[in-house]
Design a protein around this motif. Structure first.
Motif, PDB file in Angstrom:
ATOM      1  N   UNK A  24      19.212  -2.224 -30.655  1.00  0.00           N
ATOM      2  CA  UNK A  24      20.468  -1.630 -30.613  1.00  0.00           C
ATOM      3  C   UNK A  24      21.100  -1.572 -31.860  1.00  0.00           C
ATOM      4  N   UNK A  25      21.723  -0.474 -32.353  1.00  0.00           N
ATOM      5  CA  UNK A  25      22.449  -0.716 -33.839  1.00  0.00           C
ATOM      6  C   UNK A  25      23.862  -1.007 -33.122  1.00  0.00           C
ATOM      7  N   UNK A  26      24.909  -1.614 -33.957  1.00  0.00           N
ATOM      8  CA  UNK A  26      25.892  -1.886 -33.724  1.00  0.00           C
ATOM      9  C   UNK A  26      26.697  -1.581 -35.124  1.00  0.00           C
ATOM     10  N   UNK A  27      27.815  -0.666 -34.904  1.00  0.00           N
ATOM     11  CA  UNK A  27      28.715  -0.249 -36.108  1.00  0.00           C
ATOM     12  C   UNK A  27      29.894   0.238 -35.698  1.00  0.00           C
ATOM     13  N   UNK A  28      31.014  -0.249 -36.266  1.00  0.00           N
ATOM     14  CA  UNK A  28      32.545   0.070 -35.935  1.00  0.00           C
ATOM     15  C   UNK A  28      32.530   0.338 -34.497  1.00  0.00           C
ATOM     16  N   UNK A  29      32.268  -0.725 -33.748  1.00  0.00           N
ATOM     17  CA  UNK A  29      32.442  -0.513 -32.326  1.00  0.00           C
ATOM     18  C   UNK A  29      31.610   0.288 -31.393  1.00  0.00           C
ATOM     19  N   UNK A  30      30.714   0.954 -31.983  1.00  0.00           N
ATOM     20  CA  UNK A  30      29.799   2.021 -31.345  1.00  0.00           C
ATOM     21  C   UNK A  30      28.202   1.681 -31.351  1.00  0.00           C
ATOM     22  N   UNK A  66      11.873   6.448 -32.302  1.00  0.00           N
ATOM     23  CA  UNK A  66      12.806   7.157 -33.320  1.00  0.00           C
ATOM     24  C   UNK A  66      12.936   6.169 -34.642  1.00  0.00           C
ATOM     25  N   UNK A  67      11.950   5.975 -35.319  1.00  0.00           N
ATOM     26  CA  UNK A  67      12.213   4.984 -36.514  1.00  0.00           C
ATOM     27  C   UNK A  67      13.209   5.663 -37.597  1.00  0.00           C
ATOM     28  N   UNK A  68      13.016   7.020 -37.560  1.00  0.00           N
ATOM     29  CA  UNK A  68      13.772   8.022 -38.463  1.00  0.00           C
ATOM     30  C   UNK A  68      15.491   7.506 -38.127  1.00  0.00           C
ATOM     31  N   UNK A  69      15.807   7.463 -37.188  1.00  0.00           N
ATOM     32  CA  UNK A  69      17.272   7.194 -36.788  1.00  0.00           C
ATOM     33  C   UNK A  69      17.436   5.665 -37.355  1.00  0.00           C
ATOM     34  N   UNK A  70      16.612   4.685 -37.234  1.00  0.00           N
ATOM     35  CA  UNK A  70      16.921   3.283 -37.767  1.00  0.00           C
ATOM     36  C   UNK A  70      16.799   3.564 -39.367  1.00  0.00           C
ATOM     37  N   UNK A  71      15.968   4.339 -39.992  1.00  0.00           N
ATOM     38  CA  UNK A  71      16.235   4.482 -41.293  1.00  0.00           C
ATOM     39  C   UNK A  71      17.548   5.172 -41.778  1.00  0.00           C
ATOM     40  N   UNK A  72      17.991   6.115 -41.124  1.00  0.00           N
ATOM     41  CA  UNK A  72      19.343   6.679 -41.504  1.00  0.00           C
ATOM     42  C   UNK A  72      20.348   5.831 -41.217  1.00  0.00           C
ATOM     43  N   UNK A  73      20.297   4.780 -40.161  1.00  0.00           N
ATOM     44  CA  UNK A  73      21.419   3.984 -39.886  1.00  0.00           C
ATOM     45  C   UNK A  73      21.450   2.722 -40.942  1.00  0.00           C
ATOM     46  N   UNK A  74      20.308   2.283 -41.343  1.00  0.00           N
ATOM     47  CA  UNK A  74      20.185   1.530 -42.703  1.00  0.00           C
ATOM     48  C   UNK A  74      20.828   2.041 -43.803  1.00  0.00           C
ATOM     49  N   UNK A  75      20.345   3.315 -44.197  1.00  0.00           N
ATOM     50  CA  UNK A  75      20.827   4.000 -45.395  1.00  0.00           C
ATOM     51  C   UNK A  75      22.377   4.025 -45.220  1.00  0.00           C
ATOM     52  N   UNK A  76      23.039   4.519 -44.227  1.00  0.00           N
ATOM     53  CA  UNK A  76      24.429   4.653 -44.090  1.00  0.00           C
ATOM     54  C   UNK A  76      25.108   3.358 -44.377  1.00  0.00           C
ATOM     55  N   UNK A  77      24.579   2.438 -43.770  1.00  0.00           N
ATOM     56  CA  UNK A  77      25.198   0.974 -43.765  1.00  0.00           C
ATOM     57  C   UNK A  77      24.990   0.402 -45.151  1.00  0.00           C
ATOM     58  N   UNK A  78      24.080   0.758 -46.034  1.00  0.00           N
ATOM     59  CA  UNK A  78      23.837   0.361 -47.463  1.00  0.00           C
ATOM     60  C   UNK A  78      24.718   0.940 -48.391  1.00  0.00           C
ATOM     61  N   UNK A  79      25.556   1.984 -47.997  1.00  0.00           N
ATOM     62  CA  UNK A  79      26.543   2.688 -48.775  1.00  0.00           C
ATOM     63  C   UNK A  79      25.854   3.579 -49.669  1.00  0.00           C
ATOM     64  N   UNK A  80      24.765   4.095 -49.379  1.00  0.00           N
ATOM     65  CA  UNK A  80      24.019   5.278 -50.011  1.00  0.00           C
ATOM     66  C   UNK A  80      23.809   6.316 -49.203  1.00  0.00           C
ATOM     67  N   UNK A  81      24.560   7.131 -48.828  1.00  0.00           N
ATOM     68  CA  UNK A  81      24.841   8.470 -47.993  1.00  0.00           C
ATOM     69  C   UNK A  81      23.622   9.319 -48.537  1.00  0.00           C
ATOM     70  N   UNK A 131      22.261  -4.172 -49.905  1.00  0.00           N
ATOM     71  CA  UNK A 131      22.684  -5.497 -49.391  1.00  0.00           C
ATOM     72  C   UNK A 131      21.975  -5.860 -47.973  1.00  0.00           C
ATOM     73  N   UNK A 132      20.971  -5.013 -47.597  1.00  0.00           N
ATOM     74  CA  UNK A 132      20.394  -5.208 -46.330  1.00  0.00           C
ATOM     75  C   UNK A 132      21.454  -5.133 -45.039  1.00  0.00           C
ATOM     76  N   UNK A 133      20.731  -5.228 -43.761  1.00  0.00           N
ATOM     77  CA  UNK A 133      21.298  -4.978 -42.793  1.00  0.00           C
ATOM     78  C   UNK A 133      20.861  -6.300 -41.828  1.00  0.00           C
ATOM     79  N   UNK A 134      21.770  -6.993 -41.135  1.00  0.00           N
ATOM     80  CA  UNK A 134      21.693  -8.252 -40.397  1.00  0.00           C
ATOM     81  C   UNK A 134      20.937  -7.655 -38.975  1.00  0.00           C
TER      82      UNK A 134
END
Length: 438
Positions: free
Chosen positions: A270-276, A351-366, A388-391
């Motif tokens: 599960x991804x957690x970001x900004x309450x979603x 859906x590994x591409x979804x995780x990759x996109x989530x990590x990229x967005x969290x890293x601040x490199x849209x 910065x990586x993602x926990x």
């Protein structure tokens, strides 16, 4: 025969009906133990320096004499040092203390998935407290100091168990007692609670704040409190499963509001970001080589392109770990029934591409998202290092509350029985209580 503090009604009910039922039973119980539960102490106007000195020396003496009988001797000592070695719960100069509320809390530890025998239950009895509060300020100093010390140790132990869990694999009892564990809270929470009108609610602040824990704890209260008094037949096994998963949830901490949770038993990530949240299925390792539970950071990922066995594949690397690693292939057909296909010690991801996109967005490199998708289409090999990586927390939870219902998962690694044994012993305390009432 002394009556243990474990014999009272144990619930803080939710809802109007629960409050009414709880109030009636609580009033009857407090009438029986009025002086102990309310802890109205005798007022003695004598407040001599000589008595205070004798009391202080007695507390110091009791701490030294019984340090091996305390669960957290250093923490208890620090607590008394901060108060000038004064009695905390049976102080004779105080009209009302929180001793009764502390005793009632220890009555109710079942509601928190904890074991009453872990809190000096043979020593901390209402009869013993009643005798102490009837004594004058200069009487029974040794007994008062001993009881006060044991109740303080019980409450510090309870606070630590609520906060860290009893069997935390990352923070030992010794480490917590030395004060080197992060977010060391027991002394400060107890001092704060002693100054509040609502002592129990203040102590409860030590608990985890995660939705998973809060929802499970609320349901545990209902099952061990109102439902039990209303003669609902809750299987002991259900209560024990909830208790051991509340213990596991106390081990989990998050350092960020954006993070990833993996539940090995539920076969999901599960991804957690900004309450979603966004959930995807996973496959985990076989019981012979179970996937490890741990907390770390995803530092990079690689698009594996046309490498053998990894067409359109992704490989996610964890900081300081070679295993487990997380991998996945877009369009994989292995997740029609998640959890039914085992891996070789790692985590296979839908859906590994979804995780990759989530990590990229969290890293601040849209901008990397566009590069990522372009690379994927060209089937090129490319590694993306995250600034910065993602926990990520990989855990093992065999039940959770979803939309008000308790959902259980297969104990694929057979870890529940061992944890249950370590928490409660061979014969579970819930069974003992029910047997005693029959």
């Amino acid at each position: 025969m002394q009556k243990s503090i474990r014999s009272g009604p144990c619930f803080k009910a939710f809802g109007n009906m629960g409050i009414i039922i709880g109030t009636v039973f609580l009033m009857l119980y407090l009438i029986t133990n009025a002086k102990a539960a309310g802890t109205t102490l005798k007022i003695d106007k004598e407040d001599s320096a000589e008595r205070d000195t004798a009391l202080s020396e007695m507390i110091r003496s009791q701490l030294a004499k019984h340090k091996y009988g305390l669960y957290y001797p250093l923490s208890v000592s620090r607590f008394y040092q901060s108060t000038g070695f004064k009695l905390a719960f049976v102080a004779p100069e105080t009209v009302k203390t929180h001793a009764g509320e502390a005793m009632m809390f220890l009555d109710c530890v079942i509601q928190y998935g904890l074991n009453p025998s872990d809190y000096h239950s043979k020593i901390l009895t209402y009869e013993r407290l009643n005798k102490l509060v009837k004594l004058g300020s200069n009487e029974g100093i040794r007994e008062k100091a001993f009881f006060d010390m044991m109740l303080t140790d019980a409450m510090i132990t309870l606070i630590n168990n609520l906060h860290y869990g009893k069997l935390n694999p990352y923070h030992s009892t010794n480490g917590i007692d030395l004060g080197i564990a992060p977010n060391n809270v027991s002394g400060s929470v107890l001092q704060y609670a002693m100054a509040q009108k609502d002592f129990m609610s203040a102590v409860e602040l030590a608990q985890p704040k995660s939705a998973a824990y809060v929802n499970l704890q609320k349901h545990m209260r209902l099952l061990t409190g109102v439902y039990d008094l209303d003669c609902y037949d809750t299987p002991d096994s259900t209560i024990r499963k909830m208790a051991i998963n509340m213990e596991r949830l106390r081990w989990i901490t998050h350092d960020s509001t954006t993070y990833i949770d993996v539940n090995l038993a539920a076969s999901n990530l599960t991804f957690h970001s900004k309450g979603s949240t966004y959930k995807i299925n996973i496959n985990v390792s076989a019981p012979a080589i179970p996937t490890a539970a741990l907390k770390t950071v995803i530092t990079s990922f690689t698009i594996t392109g046309n490498k053998p066995n990894h067409p359109n594949g992704f490989l996610f690397r964890l900081s300081n770990y070679t295993n487990p690693y997380i991998y996945g292939t877009t369009g994989s057909q292995s997740f029609q029934a998640p959890g039914q296909r085992f891996t070789g010690g790692n985590i296979e991801l839908a859906q590994p591409d979804k995780l990759a996109q989530f990590l990229s967005a969290n890293d601040g490199s849209l901008y990397r998202l566009a590069i990522l998708l372009k690379t994927l289409k060209k089937k090129q090999v490319k590694t993306f290092n995250l600034k910065k990586g993602t926990e990520i927390v990989i855990a093992y939870l065999t039940c959770e509350m979803i939309d008000g219902a308790l959902i259980t998962y297969n104990d694929v690694y057979n870890l529940d029985p061992l944890l249950e044994l370590r928490l409660y012993g061979i014969k579970n305390q819930f069974t003992q209580i029910r047997d005693a009432n029959n």
